[in-house]
Design a protein around this motif. Structure first.
Motif, mmCIF file in Angstrom:
data_model
loop_
_atom_site.group_PDB
_atom_site.id
_atom_site.type_symbol
_atom_site.label_atom_id
_atom_site.label_comp_id
_atom_site.label_asym_id
_atom_site.label_seq_id
_atom_site.Cartn_x
_atom_site.Cartn_y
_atom_site.Cartn_z
ATOM 1 N N UNK A 255 0.824 -1.209 0.000
ATOM 2 C CA UNK A 255 0.000 0.000 0.000
ATOM 3 C C UNK A 255 0.854 1.253 0.000
ATOM 4 N N UNK A 256 2.191 1.071 -0.121
ATOM 5 C CA UNK A 256 3.170 2.148 -0.273
ATOM 6 C C UNK A 256 3.507 2.847 1.035
ATOM 7 N N UNK A 257 3.366 2.126 2.157
ATOM 8 C CA UNK A 257 3.940 2.590 3.418
ATOM 9 C C UNK A 257 5.295 1.885 3.495
ATOM 10 N N UNK A 258 6.370 2.602 3.194
ATOM 11 C CA UNK A 258 7.615 1.932 2.803
ATOM 12 C C UNK A 258 8.289 1.156 3.919
ATOM 13 N N UNK A 259 8.907 0.048 3.534
ATOM 14 C CA UNK A 259 9.763 -0.688 4.453
ATOM 15 C C UNK A 259 10.851 0.263 4.946
ATOM 16 N N UNK A 260 11.111 0.205 6.251
ATOM 17 C CA UNK A 260 12.033 1.141 6.879
ATOM 18 C C UNK A 260 11.310 2.201 7.684
ATOM 19 N N UNK A 261 10.026 2.396 7.376
ATOM 20 C CA UNK A 261 9.248 3.401 8.111
ATOM 21 C C UNK A 261 8.370 2.766 9.190
ATOM 22 N N UNK A 262 8.579 1.475 9.493
ATOM 23 C CA UNK A 262 7.725 0.764 10.444
ATOM 24 C C UNK A 262 7.673 1.442 11.811
ATOM 25 N N UNK A 263 8.758 2.081 12.212
ATOM 26 C CA UNK A 263 8.784 2.727 13.524
ATOM 27 C C UNK A 263 7.771 3.870 13.628
ATOM 28 N N UNK A 264 7.242 4.311 12.503
ATOM 29 C CA UNK A 264 6.250 5.384 12.492
ATOM 30 C C UNK A 264 4.812 4.880 12.415
ATOM 31 N N UNK A 265 4.624 3.625 12.121
ATOM 32 C CA UNK A 265 3.285 3.131 11.805
ATOM 33 C C UNK A 265 2.344 3.184 13.003
ATOM 34 N N UNK A 266 2.810 2.780 14.179
ATOM 35 C CA UNK A 266 1.911 2.720 15.316
ATOM 36 C C UNK A 266 1.366 4.107 15.661
ATOM 37 N N UNK A 267 2.227 5.097 15.681
ATOM 38 C CA UNK A 267 1.789 6.465 15.972
ATOM 39 C C UNK A 267 0.756 6.920 14.947
#
Length: 428
Positions: A255-267
């Motif tokens: 869905x284009x939420x890039x790998x490497x940005x996982x630390x931002x997903x929960x917020x």
């Protein structure tokens, strides 16, 4: 329409400077009040009560320099409007604006609309401080409706565009009154929804502006992509990802939420994705959830009328006509510089500015992808080793636009690697 004009002269302005406080009249305003201040930047206006820090909380990093010592006139007021979501000044009136007119004027005007569903002071620290220190007059609008129930205003996003047009026309007239001549240069700029406004104005009201800087503007297109196409997949997949489902991780990346940005997903799941999907879907497709208003927060996929299951393609015949009046075409008629962070996980770059850049085909457009930039710079303070602020890039882009308007084109569109000093942002 009647207009009340209140002029206040504060003690911080010396008697010799009283001539700088001559009254101005904002055309079309239903109410206005004017004050002369020793400092129009947030260094002064926080202390004097002429801004609202809650409007811009979280948008900038703590390290962003704050200028000071910009004396001039501030005008606050509102245009006629029947909605009442904006509570600033206790007015309970929307279409509020702020105009700031520095004593030492460089001949230019900067106009902006608020990001998200914030109020008129939202850009004071990210944009207003810096442009005022450079000598620009500055004007900002709340876009005509505010807050998480903005959709109650009816065709609310369409109104945003009208209100920025209205403010720009009025601000040009006020500048001419104050300085004896109209601005020689008018620049539109803004971030997120404010960046969307810049794109729309330069496509549809180009005669009002010389150019613009778009800081990760929201993309609306009828066929998609738009918010309603990429947020539901994130809402469906994130709870399963949190439970350890690797397929859900792949779905989020797809869905284009890039790998490497996982630390931002929960917020973003907790504070952005769910709320944003529900309130914008309510604005553009209120019938999806029947008698409910903006759905059910954090609903379980598969439950009735759950926004995690929203399918824009299936409901395009209903939602599309509401998107059409706010849709962007890419047909720019004045120069525009866009910047967007590669770690933006509210408006994923490949679903937003990458698409918009392709729509413009480079015509009167420069586009800078900012490595490790995210949607709001306040998160840089939480993750200083993983993120970089976009405000320095906005300032570099603004200066590049100034040179462009003077005849020197900016560097070619590019991806900007993270510099050693994240307080800088060279474009080329």
């Amino acid at each position: 329409m009647w207009c009340v004009l209140l002029v206040l002269t504060l003690a911080v302005i010396a008697p010799a400077d009283v001539r700088h406080c001559a009254p101005v009249n904002v055309p079309g305003a239903a109410y206005q009040q004017q004050v002369c201040l020793g400092d129009l930047t947030t260094t002064g206006t926080v202390a004097s009560g002429h801004t609202d820090p809650a409007d811009w909380a979280g948008l900038t990093s703590a390290a962003l320099p704050t200028p000071s010592g910009v004396p001039g006139i501030q005008v606050d007021g509102y245009f006629p409007d029947s909605s009442t979501t904006n509570t600033n000044h206790g007015w309970l009136h929307d279409s509020q604006f702020v105009l700031r007119l520095p004593d030492r004027w460089n001949g230019g005007l900067v106009v902006t609309g608020s990001p998200g569903v914030r109020e008129q002071y939202a850009n004071d620290r990210a944009i207003g401080d810096w442009v005022l220190a450079r000598g620009y007059a500055f004007a900002a609008t709340d876009k005509g409706n505010t807050g998480v129930r903005f959709y109650r205003d009816g065709a609310a996003i369409e109104e945003w565009n009208r209100r920025l047009t209205q403010l720009t026309i009025a601000a040009k007239a006020v500048v001419a009154q104050r300085y004896g001549r109209p601005p020689h240069r008018t620049i539109a700029t803004g971030l997120s929804n404010g960046g969307y406004l810049v794109r729309w104005q330069l496509e549809n009201r180009p005669w009002l502006y010389d150019g613009g800087v778009d800081w990760e503007g929201t993309l609306w297109t009828v066929p998609g992509p738009n918010l309603l196409t990429f947020l539901p997949p994130a809402l469906r997949a994130y709870p399963a990802y949190l439970a350890g489902d690797e397929r859900a991780h792949a779905d989020l990346v797809a869905a284009e939420f890039p790998a490497g940005s996982e630390f931002l997903w929960d917020y973003h799941y907790r504070y952005y994705w769910d709320l944003t999907q529900r309130i914008y879907r309510e604005e553009l497709d209120p019938g999806f959830d029947g008698p409910l208003e903006a759905g059910v927060p954090f609903c379980v996929p598969g439950s009735p009328a759950c926004d995690a299951d929203y399918d824009y393609a299936a409901r395009r015949s209903i939602a599309g006509p509401a998107v059409a009046p706010i849709a962007l075409s890419g047909r720019l008629k004045k120069p525009l510089i866009t910047l967007h962070g590669t770690y933006d996980v509210l408006l994923p770059i490949s679903r937003d500015s990458d698409v918009y850049a392709a729509m413009t085909r480079g015509h009167q457009h420069r586009y800078y992808r900012v490595e490790q930039g995210t949607h709001v710079d306040g998160l840089v303070d939480v993750y200083p080793d993983r993120l970089r602020p976009l405000a320095p890039c906005h300032r570099s882009a603004f200066e590049a636009l100034e040179r462009w308007l003077d005849g020197t084109p900016p560097p070619p569109s590019a991806t900007l690697p993270r510099p050693a000093d994240t307080g800088t942002c060279p474009l080329g």
